[in-house]
Scaffold this motif. Structure first.
Motif, PDB file in Angstrom:
ATOM      1  N   LEU A 285       4.683  15.495  12.453  1.00  0.00           N
ATOM      2  CA  LEU A 285       4.982  14.331  11.615  1.00  0.00           C
ATOM      3  C   LEU A 285       4.204  13.126  12.131  1.00  0.00           C
ATOM      4  CD1 LEU A 285       8.865  14.792  11.604  1.00  0.00           C
ATOM      5  CD2 LEU A 285       7.326  15.420   9.751  1.00  0.00           C
ATOM      6  N   LYS A 286       3.716  12.314  11.215  1.00  0.00           N
ATOM      7  CA  LYS A 286       2.980  11.111  11.610  1.00  0.00           C
ATOM      8  C   LYS A 286       3.303   9.979  10.649  1.00  0.00           C
ATOM      9  CE  LYS A 286      -1.612  11.118  12.607  1.00  0.00           C
ATOM     10  NZ  LYS A 286      -3.085  11.027  12.339  1.00  0.00           N
ATOM     11  N   ALA A 287       3.544   8.765  11.216  1.00  0.00           N
ATOM     12  CA  ALA A 287       3.802   7.579  10.394  1.00  0.00           C
ATOM     13  C   ALA A 287       3.074   6.395  11.013  1.00  0.00           C
ATOM     14  CB  ALA A 287       5.297   7.289  10.309  1.00  0.00           C
ATOM     15  N   THR A 288       2.737   5.406  10.181  1.00  0.00           N
ATOM     16  CA  THR A 288       2.017   4.234  10.688  1.00  0.00           C
ATOM     17  C   THR A 288       2.305   3.009   9.823  1.00  0.00           C
ATOM     18  OG1 THR A 288      -0.156   3.367  11.332  1.00  0.00           O
ATOM     19  CG2 THR A 288      -0.069   4.696   9.328  1.00  0.00           C
TER      20      THR A 288
ATOM     21  N   ASP B  10      -5.596  10.403   2.019  1.00  0.00           N
ATOM     22  CA  ASP B  10      -5.426   8.942   1.893  1.00  0.00           C
ATOM     23  C   ASP B  10      -4.761   8.317   3.116  1.00  0.00           C
ATOM     24  OD1 ASP B  10      -6.460   9.273  -0.588  1.00  0.00           O
ATOM     25  OD2 ASP B  10      -4.624   8.795  -1.708  1.00  0.00           O
ATOM     26  N   PHE B  11      -4.212   9.178   4.012  1.00  0.00           N
ATOM     27  CA  PHE B  11      -3.415   8.642   5.119  1.00  0.00           C
ATOM     28  C   PHE B  11      -4.323   8.040   6.187  1.00  0.00           C
ATOM     29  CE2 PHE B  11      -0.316   8.589   8.560  1.00  0.00           C
ATOM     30  CZ  PHE B  11       0.843   8.243   7.884  1.00  0.00           C
ATOM     31  N   PRO B  12      -4.054   6.796   6.618  1.00  0.00           N
ATOM     32  CA  PRO B  12      -4.942   6.129   7.589  1.00  0.00           C
ATOM     33  C   PRO B  12      -4.754   6.665   9.008  1.00  0.00           C
ATOM     34  CG  PRO B  12      -3.086   4.699   7.041  1.00  0.00           C
ATOM     35  CD  PRO B  12      -2.942   5.928   6.193  1.00  0.00           C
ATOM     36  N   ASP B  13      -5.775   6.450   9.847  1.00  0.00           N
ATOM     37  CA  ASP B  13      -5.743   6.877  11.241  1.00  0.00           C
ATOM     38  C   ASP B  13      -6.166   5.690  12.102  1.00  0.00           C
ATOM     39  OD1 ASP B  13      -5.765   8.169  13.624  1.00  0.00           O
ATOM     40  OD2 ASP B  13      -7.539   9.409  13.226  1.00  0.00           O
ATOM     41  N   ILE B  14      -5.287   5.236  12.983  1.00  0.00           N
ATOM     42  CA  ILE B  14      -5.643   4.064  13.810  1.00  0.00           C
ATOM     43  C   ILE B  14      -5.975   4.447  15.249  1.00  0.00           C
ATOM     44  CG2 ILE B  14      -4.105   2.588  12.435  1.00  0.00           C
ATOM     45  CD1 ILE B  14      -2.404   2.377  15.127  1.00  0.00           C
ATOM     46  N   THR B  15      -6.035   5.753  15.546  1.00  0.00           N
ATOM     47  CA  THR B  15      -6.161   6.171  16.943  1.00  0.00           C
ATOM     48  C   THR B  15      -7.599   6.218  17.447  1.00  0.00           C
ATOM     49  OG1 THR B  15      -6.121   8.469  16.214  1.00  0.00           O
ATOM     50  CG2 THR B  15      -4.032   7.516  16.921  1.00  0.00           C
TER      51      THR B  15
ATOM     52  N   ILE C 280       0.873  -1.182   0.000  1.00  0.00           N
ATOM     53  CA  ILE C 280       0.000   0.000   0.000  1.00  0.00           C
ATOM     54  C   ILE C 280       0.908   1.229   0.000  1.00  0.00           C
ATOM     55  CG2 ILE C 280      -1.889   1.194   1.180  1.00  0.00           C
ATOM     56  CD1 ILE C 280      -2.425  -1.504   2.646  1.00  0.00           C
ATOM     57  N   PRO C 281       0.988   1.976  -1.123  1.00  0.00           N
ATOM     58  CA  PRO C 281       1.960   3.074  -1.255  1.00  0.00           C
ATOM     59  C   PRO C 281       1.904   4.108  -0.135  1.00  0.00           C
ATOM     60  CG  PRO C 281       0.959   2.590  -3.384  1.00  0.00           C
ATOM     61  CD  PRO C 281       0.220   1.757  -2.376  1.00  0.00           C
ATOM     62  N   ILE C 282       0.708   4.456   0.350  1.00  0.00           N
ATOM     63  CA  ILE C 282       0.585   5.519   1.357  1.00  0.00           C
ATOM     64  C   ILE C 282       1.285   5.141   2.658  1.00  0.00           C
ATOM     65  CG2 ILE C 282      -1.629   4.761   2.354  1.00  0.00           C
ATOM     66  CD1 ILE C 282      -0.763   8.423   1.588  1.00  0.00           C
ATOM     67  N   LEU C 283       1.419   3.822   2.928  1.00  0.00           N
ATOM     68  CA  LEU C 283       2.062   3.377   4.168  1.00  0.00           C
ATOM     69  C   LEU C 283       3.582   3.543   4.129  1.00  0.00           C
ATOM     70  CD1 LEU C 283       0.047   0.159   5.114  1.00  0.00           C
ATOM     71  CD2 LEU C 283      -0.247   2.493   5.959  1.00  0.00           C
ATOM     72  N   SER C 284       4.131   3.832   2.939  1.00  0.00           N
ATOM     73  CA  SER C 284       5.565   4.137   2.837  1.00  0.00           C
ATOM     74  C   SER C 284       5.850   5.595   3.162  1.00  0.00           C
ATOM     75  CB  SER C 284       6.068   3.847   1.414  1.00  0.00           C
ATOM     76  OG  SER C 284       5.932   2.483   1.119  1.00  0.00           O
ATOM     77  N   ASN C 285       4.784   6.374   3.343  1.00  0.00           N
ATOM     78  CA  ASN C 285       4.932   7.824   3.496  1.00  0.00           C
ATOM     79  C   ASN C 285       4.790   8.281   4.937  1.00  0.00           C
ATOM     80  OD1 ASN C 285       5.122   7.795   0.735  1.00  0.00           O
ATOM     81  ND2 ASN C 285       3.644   9.431   0.392  1.00  0.00           N
ATOM     82  N   VAL C 286       5.340   9.466   5.198  1.00  0.00           N
ATOM     83  CA  VAL C 286       5.146  10.150   6.470  1.00  0.00           C
ATOM     84  C   VAL C 286       4.234  11.351   6.201  1.00  0.00           C
ATOM     85  CG1 VAL C 286       7.287  11.492   6.164  1.00  0.00           C
ATOM     86  CG2 VAL C 286       6.288  11.266   8.442  1.00  0.00           C
ATOM     87  N   LEU C 287       3.273  11.564   7.098  1.00  0.00           N
ATOM     88  CA  LEU C 287       2.365  12.708   6.972  1.00  0.00           C
ATOM     89  C   LEU C 287       3.056  13.931   7.580  1.00  0.00           C
ATOM     90  CD1 LEU C 287      -0.437  13.983   6.397  1.00  0.00           C
ATOM     91  CD2 LEU C 287      -1.174  13.145   8.624  1.00  0.00           C
ATOM     92  N   VAL C 288       3.171  14.985   6.789  1.00  0.00           N
ATOM     93  CA  VAL C 288       3.832  16.221   7.213  1.00  0.00           C
ATOM     94  C   VAL C 288       2.773  17.319   7.253  1.00  0.00           C
ATOM     95  CG1 VAL C 288       5.670  17.861   6.645  1.00  0.00           C
ATOM     96  CG2 VAL C 288       5.943  15.452   6.042  1.00  0.00           C
ATOM     97  N   ARG C 289       2.559  17.890   8.440  1.00  0.00           N
ATOM     98  CA  ARG C 289       1.525  18.924   8.584  1.00  0.00           C
ATOM     99  C   ARG C 289       2.109  20.136   9.309  1.00  0.00           C
ATOM    100  NH1 ARG C 289      -3.970  18.340   9.037  1.00  0.00           N
ATOM    101  NH2 ARG C 289      -3.816  16.127   9.586  1.00  0.00           N
ATOM    102  N   THR C 290       1.843  21.341   8.800  1.00  0.00           N
ATOM    103  CA  THR C 290       2.291  22.561   9.483  1.00  0.00           C
ATOM    104  C   THR C 290       1.188  23.027  10.424  1.00  0.00           C
ATOM    105  OG1 THR C 290       1.475  23.926   7.665  1.00  0.00           O
ATOM    106  CG2 THR C 290       3.772  23.274   7.581  1.00  0.00           C
ATOM    107  N   GLU C 291       1.591  23.316  11.656  1.00  0.00           N
ATOM    108  CA  GLU C 291       0.684  23.897  12.644  1.00  0.00           C
ATOM    109  C   GLU C 291       1.365  25.137  13.198  1.00  0.00           C
ATOM    110  OE1 GLU C 291       0.096  20.635  15.305  1.00  0.00           O
ATOM    111  OE2 GLU C 291      -1.421  19.695  14.039  1.00  0.00           O
ATOM    112  N   ASP C 292       0.692  25.893  14.070  1.00  0.00           N
ATOM    113  CA  ASP C 292       1.225  27.153  14.590  1.00  0.00           C
ATOM    114  C   ASP C 292       2.686  26.999  15.046  1.00  0.00           C
ATOM    115  OD1 ASP C 292      -1.388  28.005  14.261  1.00  0.00           O
ATOM    116  OD2 ASP C 292      -1.920  27.380  16.289  1.00  0.00           O
ATOM    117  N   ASP C 293       3.581  27.504  14.239  1.00  0.00           N
ATOM    118  CA  ASP C 293       5.018  27.452  14.555  1.00  0.00           C
ATOM    119  C   ASP C 293       5.494  26.056  14.964  1.00  0.00           C
ATOM    120  OD1 ASP C 293       5.511  30.063  13.889  1.00  0.00           O
ATOM    121  OD2 ASP C 293       5.022  30.811  15.885  1.00  0.00           O
TER     122      ASP C 293
END
Length: 374
Positions: free
Chosen positions: A44-47, A116-121, A27-40
């Motif tokens: 990063l998120k990976a699963t 496309d990034f999954p969430d297991i929480t 599953i290609p998306i599972l090779s990726n890290v989620l990068v998100r900008t928040e206030d300063d």
């Protein structure tokens, strides 16, 4: 998105999160890290769908946004950038590419959409308690070597964490076994752990938590939240959520011998060195070392049909009947390496029964080792 971040901060966070990403993914998306900008901050998120790890790191945000990029590739790029440099991360208008630039270096990486990034929480965590990083690390270190790697007995592929009433107080206990040896470590149960379900933390999760704890101060507080299906560790800025093993851990108390009456006391380091020396003669993985005990003396023997024989004698504290018993040398070395005191105490029964091993310097741990035929 557009953000500027110190290379050292980004590298440290990527080192934490990229480890859970499997190098081979269908599953290609599972090779990726989620990068998100928040206030300063950059989040990063990976699963790998069993473990999810997130971390926030300070950064200078210029434009908010989120995308996903190959985790191991981004880590390798940042790792090879010069110390002390700043890294700029920005995406194109379509969100299909991320540019990683630092000084004269520029990289363009293919992106996959955040949606496309999954969430297991998802799900409620019913129990929560705080524990010092050093105490949690000790529970793991004293037991993790005994986790089974045999996939058919999946319920042994982790550490069994539970609370139990012992000697008039509630204890938090960690147990691992592979059927040949058993390791048990415990501590006074922290507030909030009362009534928690007995859970089995998977081997990979145990390894990742151990690495995160190694990066933190022993007195730092770790928040542990759990239910009967998930566990979450909050260690500083890192949040790690993991699925638990869905199985029943065996009744380990039945394996711990209570009536072993032959007591052997020996110097831990001298014994480990002697076992290591005599086992040199044998190259087999399951090499057996024979322990022959008589009054105040231990003789270690290894016989190898191909290489020959090795023996070594040690002066020990032993006053019971003579006995000869065999053990796997690797298992003996694994256990003695976990002991913190100068002495080790072996409680023996007979050549065919399990042996109880105690730490002369730590009453909160014990080990059980099955003998081998020699």
């Amino acid at each position: 998105m557009r953000i500027i971040i110190e290379r050292s901060n980004l590298l440290k966070s990527l080192a934490h999160v990229h480890r859970v990403v499997e190098r081979r993914n269908t599953i290609p998306i599972l090779s990726n890290v989620l990068v998100r900008t928040e206030d300063d901050a950059l989040r990063l998120k990976a699963t790998d769908l069993d473990i999810e790890i997130t971390e926030s790191v300070p950064a200078t945000g210029e434009q908010a946004g989120a995308t996903t990029v190959p985790a191991h590739l981004l880590y390798d790029i940042v790792r090879k950038l010069p110390d002390g440099s700043e890294v700029k991360l920005s995406t194109n208008d379509e969100g299909t590419q991320m540019t990683v630039s630092s000084g004269r270096s520029n990289f363009r990486l293919q992106c996959l959409p955040e949606s496309d990034f999954p969430d297991i929480t998802a799900g409620t965590l019913t129990h929560s308690f705080k524990i010092k990083a050093g105490e949690l690390e000790r529970l793991i270190e004293r037991t993790q070597f005994a986790i089974s790697t045999e996939e058919t007995r999946y319920y042994l592929n982790g550490i069994f964490l539970h609370t139990i009433e012992a000697e008039g107080e509630l204890r938090l206990r960690a147990v691992a076994t592979d059927g040949h040896r058993l390791a048990r470590a415990e501590m006074v149960a922290p507030a909030g752990s009362e009534g928690m379900p007995g859970i089995i933390i998977p081997r990979k999760t145990v390894g990742e938590v151990q690495k995160l704890l190694g990066d933190s101060n022993d007195d730092a507080e770790v928040t542990v939240e759990l239910s009967d299906s998930k566990i979450r560790f909050v260690i500083g800025d890192v949040v790690m959520t993991s699925k638990l093993i869905d199985g029943t851990f065996p009744d380990y108390q039945r394996v711990i011998p209570l009536n072993n009456d032959k007591e052997l006391t020996l110097d831990r380091q001298d014994f480990a060195a002697a076992v290591d020396r005599v086992s040199t003669i044998s190259s087999e993985r399951g090499r057996a070392v024979k322990l022959a005990l008589s009054d105040q003396q231990l003789t270690l023997t290894v016989n190898s049909p191909d290489a020959g024989t090795a023996t070594e004698e040690l002066a020990v504290g032993y006053g019971s009947d003579d006995i000869e018993i065999g053990f796997n040398a690797r298992y003996l070395l694994d256990i003695t390496s976990q002991l913190s005191g100068e002495s080790a105490v072996f409680m023996l029964a007979d050549p065919g029964s399990p042996t109880l091993i105690k730490d002369g310097g730590d009453t909160s741990t014990l080990y059980v080792l099955m003998p081998m035929r020699v």
